[in-house]
Motif scaffolding. Structure first.
Motif, PDB file in Angstrom:
ATOM      1  N   ILE A  84     -83.422  44.643  14.514  1.00 35.56           N
ATOM      2  CA  ILE A  84     -84.144  45.990  14.248  1.00 35.56           C
ATOM      3  C   ILE A  84     -83.463  46.751  13.166  1.00 35.56           C
ATOM      4  O   ILE A  84     -82.442  46.381  12.583  1.00 35.56           O
ATOM      5  N   ALA A  85     -84.257  47.785  12.726  1.00 38.19           N
ATOM      6  CA  ALA A  85     -83.780  48.652  11.542  1.00 38.19           C
ATOM      7  C   ALA A  85     -83.506  50.093  12.235  1.00 38.19           C
ATOM      8  O   ALA A  85     -84.261  50.350  12.955  1.00 38.19           O
ATOM      9  N   VAL A  86     -82.368  50.612  12.159  1.00 35.37           N
ATOM     10  CA  VAL A  86     -82.212  52.128  12.479  1.00 35.37           C
ATOM     11  C   VAL A  86     -81.457  52.924  11.369  1.00 35.37           C
ATOM     12  O   VAL A  86     -81.194  52.413  10.290  1.00 35.37           O
ATOM     13  N   ASP A  87     -81.662  54.168  11.547  1.00 28.43           N
ATOM     14  CA  ASP A  87     -81.123  55.076  10.574  1.00 28.43           C
ATOM     15  C   ASP A  87     -79.693  55.317  10.840  1.00 28.43           C
ATOM     16  O   ASP A  87     -79.082  55.038  11.525  1.00 28.43           O
ATOM     17  N   LYS A  88     -79.301  56.554   9.938  1.00 27.16           N
ATOM     18  CA  LYS A  88     -77.964  56.898  10.038  1.00 27.16           C
ATOM     19  C   LYS A  88     -77.442  57.346  11.447  1.00 27.16           C
ATOM     20  O   LYS A  88     -76.493  57.206  11.979  1.00 27.16           O
ATOM     21  N   GLU A  89     -78.466  58.153  12.218  1.00 23.72           N
ATOM     22  CA  GLU A  89     -78.331  58.420  13.703  1.00 23.72           C
ATOM     23  C   GLU A  89     -78.444  57.707  14.642  1.00 23.72           C
ATOM     24  O   GLU A  89     -78.706  57.764  15.917  1.00 23.72           O
ATOM     25  N   ASP A  90     -78.747  56.254  14.211  1.00 29.32           N
ATOM     26  CA  ASP A  90     -78.714  55.059  15.303  1.00 29.32           C
ATOM     27  C   ASP A  90     -80.308  55.054  15.811  1.00 29.32           C
ATOM     28  O   ASP A  90     -80.415  54.320  16.795  1.00 29.32           O
ATOM     29  N   ASN A  91     -81.222  55.782  15.176  1.00 29.67           N
ATOM     30  CA  ASN A  91     -82.509  55.851  15.821  1.00 29.67           C
ATOM     31  C   ASN A  91     -83.324  54.730  15.290  1.00 29.67           C
ATOM     32  O   ASN A  91     -83.202  54.402  13.993  1.00 29.67           O
ATOM     33  N   GLY A 108     -88.067  34.732   8.694  1.00 30.81           N
ATOM     34  CA  GLY A 108     -87.370  35.629   8.422  1.00 30.81           C
ATOM     35  C   GLY A 108     -87.214  36.671   9.409  1.00 30.81           C
ATOM     36  O   GLY A 108     -86.361  37.682   9.519  1.00 30.81           O
ATOM     37  N   PHE A 109     -87.681  36.449  10.681  1.00 29.45           N
ATOM     38  CA  PHE A 109     -87.831  37.553  11.594  1.00 29.45           C
ATOM     39  C   PHE A 109     -86.577  37.757  12.334  1.00 29.45           C
ATOM     40  O   PHE A 109     -86.170  38.770  12.773  1.00 29.45           O
ATOM     41  N   ALA A 110     -85.513  36.694  12.246  1.00 29.62           N
ATOM     42  CA  ALA A 110     -84.256  36.837  12.815  1.00 29.62           C
ATOM     43  C   ALA A 110     -83.158  36.967  11.798  1.00 29.62           C
ATOM     44  O   ALA A 110     -81.827  37.038  11.841  1.00 29.62           O
ATOM     45  N   ASP A 111     -83.612  37.144  10.687  1.00 26.44           N
ATOM     46  CA  ASP A 111     -82.647  37.385   9.299  1.00 26.44           C
ATOM     47  C   ASP A 111     -82.458  39.094   9.108  1.00 26.44           C
ATOM     48  O   ASP A 111     -83.528  39.525   8.592  1.00 26.44           O
ATOM     49  N   PRO A 112     -81.305  39.521   9.360  1.00 27.04           N
ATOM     50  CA  PRO A 112     -81.203  41.059   9.084  1.00 27.04           C
ATOM     51  C   PRO A 112     -81.722  41.286   7.626  1.00 27.04           C
ATOM     52  O   PRO A 112     -82.211  42.294   7.307  1.00 27.04           O
ATOM     53  N   GLU A 113     -81.079  40.727   6.646  1.00 29.67           N
ATOM     54  CA  GLU A 113     -81.444  40.703   5.382  1.00 29.67           C
ATOM     55  C   GLU A 113     -83.051  41.050   4.843  1.00 29.67           C
ATOM     56  O   GLU A 113     -83.530  41.579   4.218  1.00 29.67           O
ATOM     57  N   TYR A 114     -83.611  39.988   5.631  1.00 35.34           N
ATOM     58  CA  TYR A 114     -85.181  39.831   5.378  1.00 35.34           C
ATOM     59  C   TYR A 114     -85.763  41.134   5.817  1.00 35.34           C
ATOM     60  O   TYR A 114     -86.654  41.721   5.461  1.00 35.34           O
ATOM     61  N   MET A 115     -85.320  41.435   7.255  1.00 33.31           N
ATOM     62  CA  MET A 115     -85.891  42.693   7.643  1.00 33.31           C
ATOM     63  C   MET A 115     -85.759  43.807   7.124  1.00 33.31           C
ATOM     64  O   MET A 115     -86.579  44.942   7.349  1.00 33.31           O
ATOM     65  N   GLN A 117     -85.827  44.284   4.438  1.00 32.55           N
ATOM     66  CA  GLN A 117     -86.737  44.567   3.034  1.00 32.55           C
ATOM     67  C   GLN A 117     -88.087  44.907   3.425  1.00 32.55           C
ATOM     68  O   GLN A 117     -88.876  45.331   2.537  1.00 32.55           O
ATOM     69  N   LEU A 118     -88.479  44.955   4.624  1.00 31.35           N
ATOM     70  CA  LEU A 118     -89.676  45.374   5.179  1.00 31.35           C
ATOM     71  C   LEU A 118     -90.089  46.834   5.083  1.00 31.35           C
ATOM     72  O   LEU A 118     -88.868  47.590   5.404  1.00 31.35           O
ATOM     73  N   PRO A 119     -91.153  47.385   5.122  1.00 29.88           N
ATOM     74  CA  PRO A 119     -91.324  48.811   4.973  1.00 29.88           C
ATOM     75  C   PRO A 119     -90.922  49.287   6.571  1.00 29.88           C
ATOM     76  O   PRO A 119     -91.325  48.655   7.414  1.00 29.88           O
ATOM     77  N   GLN A 120     -90.420  50.522   6.519  1.00 25.26           N
ATOM     78  CA  GLN A 120     -90.073  51.199   7.848  1.00 25.26           C
ATOM     79  C   GLN A 120     -90.528  52.395   7.964  1.00 25.26           C
ATOM     80  O   GLN A 120     -90.525  53.371   7.068  1.00 25.26           O
ATOM     81  N   PHE A 121     -90.732  52.714   9.275  1.00 19.83           N
ATOM     82  CA  PHE A 121     -91.356  54.264   9.609  1.00 19.83           C
ATOM     83  C   PHE A 121     -91.100  54.376  11.054  1.00 19.83           C
ATOM     84  O   PHE A 121     -90.424  53.507  11.825  1.00 19.83           O
ATOM     85  N   GLN A 130     -87.947  51.084  24.344  1.00 20.00           N
ATOM     86  CA  GLN A 130     -88.739  49.824  23.805  1.00 20.00           C
ATOM     87  C   GLN A 130     -88.319  49.471  22.333  1.00 20.00           C
ATOM     88  O   GLN A 130     -88.262  50.544  21.570  1.00 20.00           O
ATOM     89  N   SER A 131     -88.593  48.504  21.721  1.00 16.53           N
ATOM     90  CA  SER A 131     -88.577  48.102  20.662  1.00 16.53           C
ATOM     91  C   SER A 131     -89.782  47.815  19.848  1.00 16.53           C
ATOM     92  O   SER A 131     -90.633  47.212  20.541  1.00 16.53           O
ATOM     93  N   TYR A 132     -90.059  48.054  18.756  1.00 10.18           N
ATOM     94  CA  TYR A 132     -91.402  48.108  18.280  1.00 10.18           C
ATOM     95  C   TYR A 132     -91.718  47.331  16.655  1.00 10.18           C
ATOM     96  O   TYR A 132     -90.555  47.604  16.022  1.00 10.18           O
TER      97      TYR A 132
END
Length: 259
Positions: A84-91, A108-115, A117-121, A130-132
């Motif tokens: 998963i991707a998180v910000d500096k506050e671990d959100n 690539g779903f298990a590759d941190p480097e690939y993840m 690179q995906l857009p995040q919001f 939950q994780s989304y």
């Protein structure tokens, strides 16, 4: 090897007599008795036919105790470490898998480097426990949701948690990334039935072992506003009830054609 025990259990559970099974396999009834007593083993062609009749894999038939443990596909899988991707506050952020990125996501779903690179919001009002993930759908199989709609899904850890009639994004080794209404028949035959809300698309089945990730649809984002005069209205409870009855009839028909 558990063939003898599994064969007898599956045959009696399905209400098939030794004579009926023997007729399907083209052997004498006494041969079925010998299989179930462990006095003889079926040839590969007969083993493949048994696998087809009872809708189990040969590996499960030979090595998995179906009576004691249930269908193999329903066994609890080791908890997966979700990237998963998180910000500096671990959100936690929501990573977006666009249509063009779907093929690469399978690898690539298990590759941190690939993840990364995906857009995040982020979105408000979603449960924080939950994780989304967001998936952009293509095609018109799930109208009134149009191509380009983003489906926001929450991660499902076990296939057994899939509830018939709800919509999910499935990441599969055979069909790629698909968004469908899912009916859970894992207990019966180890498979899932995938149904489109657009009635012009026929439902189809996939094996449980072909599913790599499951995301339950929780929300969607679209720039296309539904037209109240649109004939393609959202699926109602009555539609779901009819859909389930039609699927059950289809399953019975498929079983009859295989025997």
């Amino acid at each position: 090897m558990l063939l003898a025990k599994n064969l007898k259990f599956l045959r009696t559970t399905k209400g098939i007599t030794q004579s009926e099974l023997a007729e399907n396999l083209g052997v004498q009834r006494t041969m079925i008795s010998a299989y179930e007593d462990g006095r003889s083993e079926p040839k590969l062609t007969a083993l493949a036919k048994i696998s087809e009749i009872f809708m189990v894999s040969i590996d499960e038939l030979l090595h998995h105790d179906i009576q004691e443990k249930g269908r193999k596909v329903l066994q609890q899988k080791p908890l997966k470490v979700l990237t998963i991707a998180v910000d500096k506050e671990d959100n936690e952020h929501i990573s977006m898998v666009g249509q063009k990125a779907s093929a690469g996501y399978l690898n690539g779903f298990a590759d941190p480097e690939y993840m990364e690179q995906l857009p995040q919001f982020r979105l408000p009002h979603l449960a924080t426990n939950q994780s989304y993930r967001a998936f952009e759908i293509s095609g018109d199989s799930m109208l009134p949701l149009v191509p380009g709609t983003l489906i926001i899904g929450s991660y499902i850890e076990q296939l057994s948690a899939i509830k018939s009639g709800k919509t999910y994004v499935l990441v599969t080794s055979t069909e790629g990334v698909v968004y469908k209404r899912v009916f859970n028949y894992l207990q019966d035959n180890g498979k899932l039935f995938l149904v489109s809300d657009n009635e012009h698309y026929k439902p189809y089945e996939i094996k449980g072992e072909d599913v790599m990730e499951v995301w339950e649809a929780k929300a969607y984002i679209s720039t296309d506003f539904p037209n109240p005069k649109d004939k393609n209205m959202p699926v109602t409870n009555e539609d779901l009830a009819k859909m389930i009855l039609d699927l059950k009839a289809e399953i019975v028909k498929m079983k009859g054609s295989r025997n």
